[in-house]
Design an enzyme around this catalytic site. Structure first.
Site, PDB file in Angstrom:
ATOM      1  N   VAL A   9      23.263  72.038  12.959  1.00  0.00           N
ATOM      2  CA  VAL A   9      22.260  72.256  11.914  1.00  0.00           C
ATOM      3  C   VAL A   9      20.844  72.064  12.477  1.00  0.00           C
ATOM      4  O   VAL A   9      20.620  71.193  13.317  1.00  0.00           O
ATOM      5  CB  VAL A   9      22.525  71.315  10.705  1.00  0.00           C
ATOM      6  CG1 VAL A   9      22.410  69.852  11.104  1.00  0.00           C
ATOM      7  CG2 VAL A   9      21.605  71.638   9.544  1.00  0.00           C
ATOM      8  N   SER A  14      19.029  80.580  12.328  1.00  0.00           N
ATOM      9  CA  SER A  14      18.447  81.592  11.443  1.00  0.00           C
ATOM     10  C   SER A  14      17.125  82.094  11.990  1.00  0.00           C
ATOM     11  O   SER A  14      16.780  83.268  11.835  1.00  0.00           O
ATOM     12  CB  SER A  14      18.246  81.017  10.042  1.00  0.00           C
ATOM     13  OG  SER A  14      19.483  80.590   9.517  1.00  0.00           O
ATOM     14  N   GLY A 457      96.390  75.259  23.730  1.00  0.00           N
ATOM     15  CA  GLY A 457      96.128  75.243  25.165  1.00  0.00           C
ATOM     16  C   GLY A 457      94.670  75.132  25.539  1.00  0.00           C
ATOM     17  O   GLY A 457      94.282  75.416  26.673  1.00  0.00           O
ATOM     18  N   SER A 526      87.806  74.316  15.843  1.00  0.00           N
ATOM     19  CA  SER A 526      86.846  75.155  15.119  1.00  0.00           C
ATOM     20  C   SER A 526      87.539  76.190  14.234  1.00  0.00           C
ATOM     21  O   SER A 526      87.530  77.374  14.534  1.00  0.00           O
ATOM     22  CB  SER A 526      85.848  75.827  16.075  1.00  0.00           C
ATOM     23  OG  SER A 526      86.473  76.409  17.189  1.00  0.00           O
TER      24      SER A 526
END
Lengths: 616, 266
Positions: A9, A14, A457, A526
């Protein structure tokens, strides 16, 4: 060329912009006179800044509040100059201006030097991806045009910018008030050899529009004004033409583009459209499409995931808070998402990093993981910037912006058993890549998944395969279902739910060993196809071999390695998959063997052949 | 894609966002060049259709040709036209001699507010541009307005990455500014490229033409010999006179436009 002017600032942003507009002859009649009149009314010396700071409050306080844009033309080139406020309070306005700039001028007061906003704005430029940056050392008239003041600032700021990966194109000493080094090179800074501001601007390269080959059309709306059903959206990346095959994400359904609609109607229908074009498409198949969906070509699809890992910059008054749910806007997609973890918080001023925080405060940055109940469709920002970023709303207001990071581990995770329960966990980025490990070990990683009823197996094949791999100097390890039940799965029994969980754990462990670069052999019953498919997506299609081992029930009973079958025969309440509890044989195994018909040697030969092919 | 096409595509994107996100949307239409371009962009965005009503705020002091043009176009294109007029203020004799800012507020700002209240509009598309004057330069594409259309200029919401504020508390509304990034020259170059018909008042007659259209008592023509669109473009590229120099209300006060706009003026 949109160009933003940023900095602390009162460092003269500007004033610089006003001077540029004035010196390039870009002001309409009466503008300077009007400012002169205002300054006289307020008994102030002439302020170039008032050309931009048009609001009454801005002029009374002498501070820029909101962003302004002005266009000017100089030596054959058009510029949009964006004057951003430098006050910390108006950070949201600064971002509003800087987010669409291609280049930036960082302004630093020669007397005050590098200040808080000088640093924070630089951080934001790097966050927003503004790559072309030049530093303007302003108010040199107040520092007697002394070289040492300039050099001190340059040395300090250059080091800070370097830590953000910004290499400024120039450091320019100027006086906007006196007009030094604005258009022409100043004689009052004879020690300075570089360009004036306008000379520099003439040479700012036009940034190459990052036109990725990947087609992305986030759908804005679907119109049915007449008999046409038009999908409206803007091409954020790539190009599209009539006849192209497209997929609609997140569903992934396919169709072909029938036409590109336009108005007014012309004799030649539009055949194709490029990035940034707002298009209206009709498809050859009436897919269900809604706002937020993304159209892409099948060769380069976007990512879909319930998680996003992102760098976030926060401008909200109330901090971004761990565990809270916010609305996200990602292109045209809107989703509510929870802040799942805050990996680190970064000070945009000092760049110091803090871990273990539960919030990101105003004007701070951080890395976060967000999760949503429904999947996001997105890209990593480095791949496709426009579909790789989002804004975060707090209430009605945009309170932050996010840039999506690459977090492979996070995005590939499917949505199977719900989301992790623990809060504030984060993906850790890898320093070593799979390629590094493959180079060291001489082979890639792989997962061989052996499924089958008890006694089929699995253990025998696993041990035999392990030895054969080991003898070939391939790094390998067996994860045995029975073994897991002594440790990791000690809390699990044999219900269907527990068997599914056992499978999930085996898959996760296999994934870890795979990441370590090994050829992993998993032997678990599974029994459910969904769980095995979960393992496949977790590991990755290319790196996964599903082997189904089976044998007639009489043979299994005869083998009975754990005494399960005989216990059932004796009337014990024990569930044996394939006998008295479900076992879903895999519909599409990569390999399948009847272990009562083929002996272990030839079985392992066949598995080995496939694995060696995949890992070399 | 050239600069003009980028502006066009961005404006179409904004119009589609507004139409998709805002339940009750309308567009201000003053028959001027900017409104005309907006109407054209609307038809482009929606493939020949105008899917929201157009509002004309009739102060009763408009240049007569403007009203004739308005009624003819509405008939030809068949869109829904809402005419807003502050009849109470007119009945009480409001005119510019009572003060230009007072008159503008009563006959334009208040008339618009009455239409918004009556139809419960949540979004109004307006053809303002940054380069017109200082307070417009500070605008957002989606600019929030309070219950009484007031604009909180010192605390505007952030707007980036083409993400706009489209949600707000009930009773408030949003002004949508698709032409914000355009300049006066862009508008004319686009009119030329697309061959969009515009009102005759813009072309020079007896050495004068209107550069900006408003109410007859407060709008004066400028010196000009431009009789075609391309002559207008050539004239604008050469001049340094302000576009709104013929609009009397702008000259009333240093911050005249800002003061008008804080109360809801377009």
């Amino acid at each position: 060329m949109p160009l933003v002017v940023v900095g602390h600032v009162d460092h003269g942003k500007s004033t610089l912009v006003g001077r540029l507009l004035s010196d390039t002859g870009s002001l309409q009649d009466g503008r300077l006179e009007k400012v002169r009149r205002i300054c006289e009314e307020q008994r102030k010396p002439f302020e170039y800044a008032f050309l931009l700071d048009a609001l009454e409050a801005e002029q009374l306080q002498g501070v820029t509040i909101d962003v302004t844009e002005a266009r000017f033309h100089w030596r054959g080139r058009d510029y949009i100059i964006i004057d951003a406020p430098g006050h910390k309070e108006f950070m949201k306005n600064m971002i509003t201006g800087a987010a669409h700039a291609d280049a930036a001028l960082l302004v630093i007061d020669a007397r005050e030097g590098v200040q808080e906003q000088s640093r924070r704005h630089a951080y934001l430029l790097s966050f927003l991806g503004v790559r072309y940056v030049a530093v303007i050392v302003s108010k040199m008239d107040l520092a007697a045009y002394a070289e040492d003041a300039f050099v001190r600032i340059r040395d300090e700021y250059e080091a800070f910018l370097a830590s953000l990966g910004i290499r400024p194109a120039a450091f320019i000493p100027i006086s906007a008030k006196d007009g030094e080094n604005i258009t022409e090179r100043s004689r009052r800074v004879a020690w300075y050899r570089g360009p004036s501001v306008l000379e520099l601007l003439e040479h700012v390269p036009v940034p190459e529009r990052e036109t990725s080959a990947a087609l992305r059309i986030p759908i804005q709306d679907v119109y049915k004004f007449d008999d046409r059903r038009i999908l409206a959206g803007r091409i954020e990346s790539g190009r599209v033409g009539a006849g192209d095959e497209v997929q609609v994400w997140p569903a992934g359904h396919r169709a072909r583009v029938r036409s590109l609609e336009s108005w007014p109607e012309t004799s030649h229908p539009v055949a194709a459209a490029e990035t940034k074009a707002t298009v209206g498409l009709t498809l050859d198949y009436p897919l269900f499409v809604q706002r937020g969906d993304v159209l892409a070509k099948p060769d380069l699809p976007p990512r879909t995931s319930n998680f996003l890992a992102a760098n976030v910059f926060w401008i909200g008054h109330v901090p971004l808070t761990l565990g809270r749910t916010y609305r996200l806007k990602l292109a045209t997609l809107e989703r509510d998402a929870e802040v799942f973890s805050i990996t680190r918080v970064i000070s945009a001023v000092s760049l110091t990093v803090e871990h273990g925080k539960t919030g990101i405060g105003q004007n701070e940055a951080g890395e976060v993981v967000l999760r949503s109940a429904r999947p996001f469709v997105f890209d990593v920002a480095a791949d496709v910037p426009t579909t790789g970023r989002f804004v975060v709303l707090d209430g009605y207001d945009i309170a932050g912006g996010g840039v999506i990071q690459n977090a492979e581990e996070l995005y590939r995770r499917p949505y199977r058993h719900g989301l992790p329960k623990s809060a504030n966990i984060s993906p850790v980025s890898e320093a070593l890549t799979p390629v590094d490990r493959a180079l060291l070990f001489g082979h890639k990683s792989h997962v061989v998944w052996l499924t089958g009823a008890p006694g089929a197996g699995k253990t025998t094949v696993a041990r035999y395969l392990e030895r054969r791999l080991f003898d070939q100097h391939i790094k390998t390890f067996v994860i045995d279902g029975e073994g897991l039940r002594f440790g990791l799965s000690a809390d699990l029994g044999f219900t269907e739910r527990e068997r599914a969980e056992q499978t999930r754990r085996a898959a996760e462990v296999a994934r870890l060993f795979q990441l370590a670069g090994l050829v992993v052999i998993v032997g678990v019953v599974s029994p459910f196809d969904d769980d095995r498919e979960y393992a496949r997506t977790l590991v990755g299609e290319q790196d996964f071999t599903l082997v189904h081992l089976h044998a007639p029930t009489e043979v299994l009973k005869e083998r009975d390695p754990h005494g399960l079958y005989s216990r059932v025969d004796q009337g014990d309440a024990v569930a044996v998959p394939g006998l008295n509890s479900p076992y879903e044989p895999p519909p599409h195994p990569d390999l399948a063997f009847d272990t009562s018909a083929t002996s272990v040697g030839p079985i392992v030969d066949q598995i080995l052949e496939r694995v060696v092919q995949r890992i070399s | 894609m050239d600069g003009l096409s980028l502006l066009e595509q961005q404006s179409i994107y904004i119009l589609r966002e507004a139409y998709s996100k805002l339940e009750r949307l309308a567009m201000l239409w003053s028959m001027g060049k900017d409104s005309t371009v907006l109407l054209w962009l609307t038809r482009k965005a929606f493939f020949g259709h105008v899917p929201y009503p157009l509002i004309h705020i009739d102060t009763s002091y408009k240049i007569p040709e403007m009203i004739a043009y308005r009624d003819r176009l509405a008939r030809e294109l068949g869109f829904e036209l809402i005419i807003g007029q502050n009849t109470t203020a007119l009945a009480e004799g409001m005119n510019h001699t009572k003060g230009r800012l007072v008159c503008c507020t009563a006959l334009k700002t208040d008339a618009l507010q009455q239409v918004i209240d009556q139809y419960h509009f949540s979004g109004i598309v307006v053809g303002i541009r940054r380069d017109e004057e200082g307070s417009r330069a500070k605008e957002r594409f989606f600019s929030q307005r309070g219950r009484n259309s007031e604009w909180d200029v010192v605390d505007q919401p952030p707007e980036f990455w083409d993400q706009y504020r489209t949600e707000f508390p009930p009773g408030e509304h949003v002004r949508i500014h698709p032409l914000l990034q355009w300049t006066e020259v862009d508008v004319w170059q686009y009119i030329e490229r697309e061959q969009i018909p515009v009102m005759d008042l813009y072309f020079a007659k007896d050495g004068k033409r209107y550069r900006s259209l408003g109410c007859a008592p407060c709008t004066s023509p400028c010196q000009s010999s431009a009789q075609t669109v391309s002559e207008i473009i050539a004239e604008l590229l050469a001049t340094k006179a302000g576009e709104r120099s013929g609009r009397a209300q702008d000259q009333e006060h240093t911050h005249a436009m800002e003061k008008l706009r804080l109360k809801g003026y377009m």
